[in-house]
Design an enzyme around this catalytic site. Structure first.
Site, PDB file in Angstrom:
ATOM      1  N   SER A  95       0.796  -1.237   0.000  1.00 23.33           N
ATOM      2  CA  SER A  95       0.000   0.000   0.000  1.00 23.33           C
ATOM      3  C   SER A  95       0.824   1.280   0.000  1.00 23.33           C
ATOM      4  O   SER A  95       0.255   2.373  -0.094  1.00 23.33           O
ATOM      5  CB  SER A  95      -0.955   0.012   1.196  1.00 23.33           C
ATOM      6  OG  SER A  95      -2.067  -0.817   0.947  1.00 23.33           O
ATOM      7  N   LYS A 136       0.046   3.691  -2.721  1.00 18.05           N
ATOM      8  CA  LYS A 136      -0.997   4.714  -2.667  1.00 18.05           C
ATOM      9  C   LYS A 136      -0.421   6.124  -2.630  1.00 18.05           C
ATOM     10  O   LYS A 136      -1.140   7.099  -2.872  1.00 18.05           O
ATOM     11  CB  LYS A 136      -1.909   4.466  -1.468  1.00 18.05           C
ATOM     12  CG  LYS A 136      -2.753   3.191  -1.587  1.00 18.05           C
ATOM     13  CD  LYS A 136      -3.704   3.040  -0.408  1.00 18.05           C
ATOM     14  CE  LYS A 136      -4.627   1.839  -0.574  1.00 18.05           C
ATOM     15  NZ  LYS A 136      -3.966   0.557  -0.280  1.00 18.05           N
ATOM     16  N   SER A 170      -6.019   3.522   4.543  1.00 15.51           N
ATOM     17  CA  SER A 170      -5.508   2.714   3.441  1.00 15.51           C
ATOM     18  C   SER A 170      -6.614   1.917   2.761  1.00 15.51           C
ATOM     19  O   SER A 170      -6.407   0.791   2.315  1.00 15.51           O
ATOM     20  CB  SER A 170      -4.406   1.761   3.928  1.00 15.51           C
ATOM     21  OG  SER A 170      -3.625   1.319   2.844  1.00 15.51           O
ATOM     22  N   LYS A 209       2.906   6.554   4.997  1.00 15.82           N
ATOM     23  CA  LYS A 209       2.136   5.447   4.436  1.00 15.82           C
ATOM     24  C   LYS A 209       2.740   4.089   4.801  1.00 15.82           C
ATOM     25  O   LYS A 209       3.937   3.868   4.625  1.00 15.82           O
ATOM     26  CB  LYS A 209       2.062   5.563   2.912  1.00 15.82           C
ATOM     27  CG  LYS A 209       1.016   4.666   2.306  1.00 15.82           C
ATOM     28  CD  LYS A 209      -0.379   5.166   2.621  1.00 15.82           C
ATOM     29  CE  LYS A 209      -1.434   4.089   2.468  1.00 15.82           C
ATOM     30  NZ  LYS A 209      -1.402   3.068   3.533  1.00 15.82           N
TER      31      LYS A 209
END
Length: 446
Positions: free
Chosen positions: A65, A68, A129, A253
């Site tokens: 992730s 992202k 997320s 993140k």
């Protein structure tokens, strides 16, 4: 930034603070008194892109992730360009609905055919997320996730990434997309090197610092007060008030898949010093990957950066480099032009040392003629090169390739000389050359 070849002019020598005996080849670094338990890791100065620590940072690995961050970049870019507004709405597609109902993935459940604001989806993606929310944003921007993935790979190239592969907008393994993957094979997953992840994070917070306003929110309720309300706790457990709270943590993140392991890109600030660190496939001391491991390893690097380094200004904005104060100008009213730094040049230096550093001016060869001169007219503020800093072993202080360098520009205008001035110079040069020839001949007689 377009790459240009250049030649170097040695300039100023500086004293800097550095741990005695702890310089390593390839750049200015203090020797880290720790080992990061991860497949790859990197620590950089968020202001300059200077690399302070790295381990296997050029190896391409799964990023999960952390992908992202690219979706965030493209969304914020579209908002800035006026192509999309946070108040715009999105109607849930069958694909997005199906993914959103899988609670084994990080998700906020979305209703089929329901409309949501881009701001709601952005917050769900950035804080929680949420994968379906991420795909929804991709569809809003590009019409489909497949088209959005093309934008991701194109932007990666523009940003200077080198070891990357984007096959979806989320970072999930393609097999988790309910048969809807349109790029790559079923077992494919997004991949990047540690340096590429750091570069993406660096550009994201540089170009769109507002991302941290959302990424730093520890908890928020999605669609508060409605039947769809769901509590979102940030997966970045190092944010203040969460279980691994770290002083100064601001983002950015996390990412986890079976393929990528436990990953984290962290941003933190203390006393005006900003750092970005990346850990990929983090492991605990027993060799197993865990959620906690990525935060333990992140803390090691951030503590190292904050405790061992301090900022040192090397050249103030508008200053001239010793030995490179001017450049020759062809066909100008003046035969040379002053050059100076466009902005201040500063780096993070390890504390308590006596090492010396030198800065070199690298000129843009494409702006020079074959005699390495600028050609008039020259305008004030023309960028003619940039500054490189080296240690006393002639090793460059390492930076991300995509990081902006301190530029050197012309300090004044130089108008083109008229034909009469140029003619007289040519005549004067001819007379001088002739006189030198006569003098050489006469000298040879005696």
């Amino acid at each position: 930034m377009k790459k240009r070849s250049g030649y170097r002019i040695s300039a100023i020598f500086l004293s800097a603070l550095l741990f005695i005996g702890l310089v390593v080849p390839g750049g200015m670094k203090a020797k880290a008194a720790f080992e990061v338990n991860a497949s790859a890791a990197i620590l950089i100065d968020a202001d300059t892109g200077q690399i302070l620590y790295e381990k296997n940072s050029e190896k391409q690995l799964g990023v999960a992730s952390m992908s992202k961050m690219m979706t965030e970049y493209l969304l914020l870019e579209a908002v800035k360009a006026g192509k999309i507004s946070f108040e715009d709405t999105y109607q849930v597609s069958d694909y997005v609905y199906t993914v959103s109902q899988d609670r084994s993935l990080s998700n906020v459940p979305l209703r089929a055919g329901e409309t949501y604001t881009i701001k709601e989806l952005y917050e769900a993606m950035t804080i929680y997320s949420a994968n379906a929310a991420t795909i929804a944003i991709a569809e809003k921007i590009a019409g489909s996730e497949a088209e959005f993935v093309k934008l991701m790979n194109e932007k990666a190239k523009v940003l200077g990434l080198e070891q990357y592969q984007f096959v979806n907008a989320t970072g999930l393994n393609n097999k988790d997309l309910k048969g809807n993957h349109s790029t790559g094979g079923e077992t494919d997953e997004n991949m990047m090197s540690g340096r590429d992840v750091a570069t993406l994070a660096y550009r994201l917070v540089k170009d769109y610092p507002e991302v941290l306003e959302t990424a730093s929110i520890p908890k928020k309720k999605f669609r508060e007060g409605t039947d769809d309300e769901i509590a979102m706790e940030n997966w970045n457990w190092m944010l203040p008030s969460l279980v691994f709270a770290y002083e100064g943590m601001t983002g950015l993140k996390t990412g986890t898949t079976d393929f990528a392991g436990y990953c984290f890109t962290g941003t933190a600030e203390r006393n005006g010093q900003k750092l970005i660190a990346v850990v990929m496939d983090a492991k605990s001391s027993d060799g197993n990957g865990t959620y906690n491991a990525r935060f333990v390893e992140m803390k090691k690097m951030l503590d190292y950066g904050f405790d061992q380094f301090e900022r040192q200004e090397i050249a103030a904005a508008g200053s001239q480099l010793k030995g490179a104060e001017t450049l020759p100008v062809q066909k100008g009213k003046e035969k040379e032009v002053g050059v100076q730094t466009k902005s201040a040049a500063a780096i993070l230096l390890p504390k308590q040392s006596e090492a010396k550093y030198k800065s070199e001016l690298v000129l843009n060869s494409s702006d020079l003629n074959e005699n390495k001169e600028l050609t008039a007219p020259v305008e004030k503020g023309e960028v003619v090169g940039f500054v490189v800093i080296k240690d006393d072993q002639d090793n460059e202080v390492p930076f991300l390739k995509a990081a902006g360098k301190t530029q050197v520009e012309t300090a004044q205008d130089v108008e083109k000389a008229n034909w009469f001035t140029l003619t007289m110079r040519a005549v004067g040069g001819g007379i001088a050359n002739g006189w030198n020839w006569i003098a050489d001949k006469v000298t040879g007689w005696f």
